[in-house]
Enzyme design. Structure first.
Site, PDB file in Angstrom:
ATOM      1  N   GLU A 150       0.758  -1.336   0.046  1.00 30.26           N
ATOM      2  CA  GLU A 150      -0.012  -0.065   0.162  1.00 30.26           C
ATOM      3  C   GLU A 150       0.869   1.227   0.117  1.00 30.26           C
ATOM      4  O   GLU A 150       1.683   1.422   0.766  1.00 30.26           O
ATOM      5  CB  GLU A 150      -0.845  -0.008   1.420  1.00 30.26           C
ATOM      6  CG  GLU A 150      -1.916  -1.224   1.343  1.00 30.26           C
ATOM      7  CD  GLU A 150      -2.810  -0.866   2.447  1.00 30.26           C
ATOM      8  OE1 GLU A 150      -3.966  -1.505   2.487  1.00 30.26           O
ATOM      9  OE2 GLU A 150      -2.329  -0.552   3.492  1.00 30.26           O
ATOM     10  N   CYS A 151       0.780   2.162  -0.756  1.00 24.79           N
ATOM     11  CA  CYS A 151       1.210   3.536  -0.952  1.00 24.79           C
ATOM     12  C   CYS A 151       2.760   3.596  -1.049  1.00 24.79           C
ATOM     13  O   CYS A 151       3.393   3.527  -1.703  1.00 24.79           O
ATOM     14  CB  CYS A 151       0.431   4.227   0.116  1.00 24.79           C
ATOM     15  SG  CYS A 151       0.695   6.239  -0.039  1.00 24.79           S
ATOM     16  N   GLY A 152       3.540   3.912   0.411  1.00 27.85           N
ATOM     17  CA  GLY A 152       4.801   3.735   0.580  1.00 27.85           C
ATOM     18  C   GLY A 152       5.252   2.218  -0.003  1.00 27.85           C
ATOM     19  O   GLY A 152       6.216   2.365  -0.656  1.00 27.85           O
TER      20      GLY A 152
END
Length: 467
Positions: free
Chosen positions: A336-338
């Site tokens: 997720e994301c990072g």
């Protein structure tokens, strides 16, 4: 069988973000703990950072309450579960008290307060105002009288005379007590980064900051009055508990979770959901570990701020290479994301390029302003090993990263995003072999199929290695 929620509770809210409610909520939580109270904290909304500080203040995990991506019944069930045996629950709101996604105020802090039967204490920034503060508080009280505002904490008070007139005006015109008055402080105890407070694990003196907030609360807030307001919580029936899902098999796969100061954004409920689904978790650091453990069956890469650790992440070549090798071998990876950024080819910062894992054909950069921020709604419209086609995914995104170069295609993206920015072209959810990566953060209580899917993929990978 249903049970009533009996734990005393209250919500700290404000007229807007930046009014000081985080410092008040953290300080009151830590101060009550100092006094020997069994205190538990909650954060309204999807925020990881405030929740991290509240966890540190209470000494137990803070849980997120958000009716946008978690059904109301699951919110109530979580609240009941985590307040059982506690003496008081402190809930920090987000943004303004009545702010939500529409003019009806759905998903607002006020709606959470009503759902939980919790009284509200308003944190009021008193900068350059006196008697008008009473008009503002009265307006909030009458705007929705079913939202029970029962007290006020004054913040950024200029001096004793200023405090006196504001306090007397509110108590006279609104009929509720001012339970605290915090002066303008010479030093901010909680430095800001991006759009929120600095994550606790990036903050070398995090415990000192919490202790300072506790001292502020003890010095300037009437904690007995706060506790008395919490005792005014209304009785609320918790939903009947859902039947616990049985583990998928007798075998417990090992899922590695990347957790360090670069990757830190995990809801406790997500990690617990994986364990309930039958997994054993091990925690690893892409910053400092030389490699991944040999016996893992899946990898979970959460969000965080890899951009502030890009040089260290790039320097740990052996770890990056092992992630790539295992991805090529079919290891299930959920990011997720990072974590998505870490799986890309490279991260560009101020004309410097830092190599990442090269699992996904995408290069990232960082913008000065948010590139995606807020709730997301996506529809799963392509086959994948993680989510069934036709399923709606509700989550949130919070990122400053930008897609500089995407060398894949829309066929690699399994989400059609109808709310939020997504990855590219109103799509999100890169899916290649057993790797899934998205900007969207999900919560296991709102997406209950997620943890069993990750565990099932881990079991399949383990079986394929043995055959």
């Amino acid at each position: 069988m249903q049970h009533p929620i009996v734990c005393p509770r209250l919500v700290f809210s404000a007229l807007r973000g930046g009014a000081g409610k985080s410092t008040v909520a953290i300080g009151v939580t830590a101060a009550l703990k100092r006094l020997g109270k069994r205190v538990v904290s909650f954060k309204k909304g999807p925020d990881y950072i405030d929740a991290g500080w509240l966890s540190l203040a209470a000494g137990v995990f803070c849980r997120n309450l958000d009716t946008f991506f978690i059904p109301s019944e699951a919110v109530l069930s979580s609240f009941f579960t985590h307040t059982t045996g506690m003496e008081i629950a402190v809930i920090e709101g987000n943004r303004g008290l009545y702010d939500g996604i529409d003019i009806d105020g759905r998903t607002s802090t006020a709606e959470i307060a009503k759902l939980l039967g919790a009284p509200v204490v308003l944190c009021l920034d008193c900068t350059k105002t006196t008697r008008t503060s009473a008009a503002v508080v009265a307006g909030c009280m009458h705007f929705d009288e079913s939202t029970r505002i029962r007290g006020v904490v004054l913040n950024r008070v200029a001096g004793p005379r200023h405090e006196s007139i504001v306090r007397r005006s509110i108590e006279h015109y609104c009929g509720i007590p001012v339970v605290g008055a915090i002066p303008k402080l010479a030093q901010e105890e909680f430095p800001e980064r991006h759009m929120g407070l600095v994550p606790t694990c990036e903050h070398a003196w995090a415990q000192e900051a919490v202790e300072a907030a506790a001292h502020i609360a003890q010095q300037y807030i009437d904690l007995d009055a706060v506790a008395a307001i919490a005792d005014e919580a209304l009785p609320v029936e918790s939903p009947a508990p859902a039947a616990a899902a049985a583990p998928l098999s007798g075998f417990r796969p090992v899922i590695a979770v990347a957790r360090d100061s670069a990757f830190q954004f995990y809801y406790p409920d997500n990690l617990e959901a994986l364990e309930r689904a039958g997994a054993d978790l091990v925690f690893v650091s892409p910053l400092s570990d030389p490699s991944l453990p040999e016996n893992i069956d899946a990898l979970y890469l959460g969000g965080g701020f890899p951009e502030t650790h890009a040089e260290e992440l790039a320097a740990n070549m052996s770890f990056r290479q092992r992630v790539l090798e295992l991805a090529d071998a079919g290891l299930p990876i959920y990011a997720e994301c990072g974590g998505l950024m870490y799986l890309g080819k490279e991260l560009e910062l101020e004309n410097t390029v830092f190599p990442m894992c090269n699992v996904l054909p995408v290069s990232f950069g960082i913008s000065a302003r948010p590139a995606g921020h807020g709730y997301t709604i996506s529809m799963v419209d392509r086959e994948n090993p993680w989510f069934p086609v036709g399923m709606e995914i509700r989550g949130h995104e919070f990122r400053y990263s930008t897609v500089r170069r995407w060398e894949g295609s829309d066929a690699d993206l399994v989400f059609s995003t109808t709310r939020g920015k997504g990855f590219v072209n109103h799509r999100d959810g890169i899916c290649r072999t057993n790797v899934f990566a998205a900007y969207t953060h999900i919560h296991a209580l709102g997406t209950p199929t997620w943890a069993p899917a990750l565990v099932a993929n881990a079991v399949r990978f383990h079986s394929s290695r043995r055959s």
